[in-house]
Design a protein around this motif. Sequence first.
Motif, mmCIF file in Angstrom:
data_model
loop_
_atom_site.group_PDB
_atom_site.id
_atom_site.type_symbol
_atom_site.label_atom_id
_atom_site.label_comp_id
_atom_site.label_asym_id
_atom_site.label_seq_id
_atom_site.Cartn_x
_atom_site.Cartn_y
_atom_site.Cartn_z
ATOM 1 N N GLY A 379 0.814 -1.209 0.000
ATOM 2 C CA GLY A 379 0.000 0.000 0.000
ATOM 3 C C GLY A 379 0.844 1.254 0.000
ATOM 4 O O GLY A 379 0.538 2.233 -0.697
ATOM 5 N N HIS A 382 2.264 2.278 -3.559
ATOM 6 C CA HIS A 382 1.319 3.002 -4.412
ATOM 7 C C HIS A 382 1.014 4.385 -3.847
ATOM 8 O O HIS A 382 0.816 5.349 -4.596
ATOM 9 C CB HIS A 382 0.036 2.194 -4.570
ATOM 10 C CG HIS A 382 0.124 1.115 -5.596
ATOM 11 N ND1 HIS A 382 0.283 1.378 -6.938
ATOM 12 C CD2 HIS A 382 0.098 -0.235 -5.483
ATOM 13 C CE1 HIS A 382 0.322 0.236 -7.622
ATOM 14 N NE2 HIS A 382 0.233 -0.754 -6.763
ATOM 15 N N LEU A 383 0.982 4.484 -2.522
ATOM 16 C CA LEU A 383 0.675 5.770 -1.906
ATOM 17 C C LEU A 383 1.794 6.778 -2.160
ATOM 18 O O LEU A 383 1.542 7.954 -2.454
ATOM 19 C CB LEU A 383 0.452 5.584 -0.404
ATOM 20 C CG LEU A 383 -0.156 6.761 0.353
ATOM 21 C CD1 LEU A 383 -1.507 7.138 -0.223
ATOM 22 C CD2 LEU A 383 -0.304 6.404 1.829
ATOM 23 N N TYR A 386 1.441 7.951 -5.725
ATOM 24 C CA TYR A 386 0.307 8.849 -5.908
ATOM 25 C C TYR A 386 0.576 10.247 -5.365
ATOM 26 O O TYR A 386 0.171 11.251 -5.957
ATOM 27 C CB TYR A 386 -0.925 8.259 -5.218
ATOM 28 C CG TYR A 386 -2.142 9.140 -5.306
ATOM 29 C CD1 TYR A 386 -2.890 9.207 -6.475
ATOM 30 C CD2 TYR A 386 -2.535 9.928 -4.226
ATOM 31 C CE1 TYR A 386 -4.007 10.033 -6.572
ATOM 32 C CE2 TYR A 386 -3.650 10.745 -4.302
ATOM 33 C CZ TYR A 386 -4.380 10.787 -5.468
ATOM 34 O OH TYR A 386 -5.483 11.614 -5.563
ATOM 35 N N THR A 387 1.294 10.338 -4.256
ATOM 36 C CA THR A 387 1.465 11.641 -3.610
ATOM 37 C C THR A 387 2.518 12.518 -4.271
ATOM 38 O O THR A 387 2.776 13.615 -3.771
ATOM 39 C CB THR A 387 1.803 11.476 -2.117
ATOM 40 O OG1 THR A 387 2.871 10.548 -1.968
ATOM 41 C CG2 THR A 387 0.602 10.999 -1.348
ATOM 42 N N TRP A 394 -2.883 10.734 3.337
ATOM 43 C CA TRP A 394 -2.365 9.977 4.471
ATOM 44 C C TRP A 394 -3.102 10.292 5.764
ATOM 45 O O TRP A 394 -3.259 9.428 6.614
ATOM 46 C CB TRP A 394 -0.875 10.270 4.682
ATOM 47 C CG TRP A 394 -0.001 9.781 3.580
ATOM 48 C CD1 TRP A 394 -0.355 8.954 2.559
ATOM 49 C CD2 TRP A 394 1.370 10.080 3.384
ATOM 50 N NE1 TRP A 394 0.719 8.726 1.734
ATOM 51 C CE2 TRP A 394 1.795 9.412 2.219
ATOM 52 C CE3 TRP A 394 2.286 10.861 4.077
ATOM 53 C CZ2 TRP A 394 3.095 9.489 1.735
ATOM 54 C CZ3 TRP A 394 3.581 10.947 3.595
ATOM 55 C CH2 TRP A 394 3.979 10.260 2.441
ATOM 56 N N TYR A 433 -6.150 0.209 3.689
ATOM 57 C CA TYR A 433 -4.774 0.410 3.244
ATOM 58 C C TYR A 433 -4.341 -0.607 2.203
ATOM 59 O O TYR A 433 -3.509 -0.317 1.347
ATOM 60 C CB TYR A 433 -3.828 0.341 4.457
ATOM 61 C CG TYR A 433 -2.536 1.098 4.270
ATOM 62 C CD1 TYR A 433 -2.443 2.433 4.671
ATOM 63 C CD2 TYR A 433 -1.425 0.491 3.709
ATOM 64 C CE1 TYR A 433 -1.279 3.132 4.510
ATOM 65 C CE2 TYR A 433 -0.242 1.194 3.543
ATOM 66 C CZ TYR A 433 -0.170 2.512 3.942
ATOM 67 O OH TYR A 433 0.993 3.214 3.775
ATOM 68 N N PRO A 437 -4.940 2.825 -1.807
ATOM 69 C CA PRO A 437 -3.858 3.537 -2.497
ATOM 70 C C PRO A 437 -3.633 3.037 -3.925
ATOM 71 O O PRO A 437 -3.338 3.826 -4.830
ATOM 72 C CB PRO A 437 -2.634 3.253 -1.612
ATOM 73 C CG PRO A 437 -3.201 2.977 -0.258
ATOM 74 C CD PRO A 437 -4.480 2.256 -0.519
#
Length: 480
Positions: A379, A382-383, A386-387, A394, A433, A437
Amino acid sequence: MTDARTVYPGGAPFRKLTKITNSPPAMLAFSSFARAGSYLLPVPALYHVGSTTAAFWLLATTLIGMQNLLFLGAPQILVRMLAVAESAHGHGHVAEQQVSVGDLARLMRIVFGGAAIVVTVAMLTLGTWSVMTVARRLPDASDVWGAWLVIALSSPLRIIILSRLTFLNGLGEIARPRMNDGLSWVISGLLSTLAILATGSLLIMALASQLPIAISAILLARMADAKGWRTFLHTPARTPIGQIAGRVWPPAWRAGLGSLLSTGARQGAGIVLAQFVSPAQTAGYLLALNGISVMMMLSAAPLQSALHTMAGHYARGETAAHNRQAEAARARSLWVTTMLAGGVAFAIPLLPIIGWRHAFVDVPTWALLAAGLMVQRYGAAHLQHYTITNHVTWHWLDGLTGVFNILFCVALIPLAGTKGAALANLLSLLPLYAWLPTRMAVRRFDIPWPKADIRSAVLPAVALGLILAMSLALGGALAR
């Protein structure tokens, strides 16, 4: 013109060593490993002094790790902001709304300076309460409380280091600062081990462990100055500080709040256990939890080292480039997770055979922790990708995961002890989670899913599952 083989008899090994020390992923991994491993290195020596002494040290170092929870999101946001600001400045097309490097440096000085005060006060108050149960079981009160005072009052040193590493990494200077940081933590671990073996004093051990950290803070501050830290602080402000904070800090504090709730709940489970179980059980679980923290940092290195260039690709609209880089980094991260967690799983049944008689978790508990680690790293991969858009989720995603963890801990720890804490961590990741994400990154960047994850995630996850199954079978066979 001479090459390395002419000047150095072992030219090829020297070139390989130079390549490693100049590699951002390698030095980031080294820094992360050394930072967490520094606290684990003295543990065998501490066990010889006593399990309660080991429990105190592991509990204190868990609190040291938790003091950084406030910054787990902020440094990454600032690294991306600095990377985009420098990239735009270097190409001469800084948009009017773009925050400059100088603006960010001024905000960092205020934020990290204020946080140093807050964290120190928190360590002296809440931290003292957390270690009190274990500390009272040690015979020399002045020694143990002196050691705790040294640990608590050294908090600003660690925040100085974090602020300068954030600045340097944001400007693309990763390998040399991280090598410096890693070496200081290695020396810290060695000195603290020698101190406890030679004197048996926790106070002398704590003082020895902090000396290299103080030197590292000075050296990293000089590196940051050489890269322009002081110069940027004195450049003309393009934007009032309040407006800078309004643009930069909202995503950062959201990320920090989410990390505080999620990672804090996971590490806090060990602190809760310390209030109800024996020092030996506490030490065993905290040792395993510290091992998981080391693995999290090592497996995060491929992603963290790619943030600077991924943010640059995103700023230039090069979606295919940062998608490819994210997939490769995700695969490396999860294979590192598989190798590390799987290696420990195989080692646990062999510990009694090699003479390790001290407390640690059993294979089923470790399997639960390892499964949770794999889900978390998937997770997080990917998070992180993405950010780079600077759309931070978050604060509620990690926050809700932390709330789930707390609820599961309340229900499961009284029933199953350490297994309950490990299972609570795994279950808390599943509602959100483990999948959200991925969905956000796939939709935002048009990632070919599930094809991309079959290559980068499914194979390492299956491999870890097979290793855990074999280690459970091995443990059962040896028990018979």
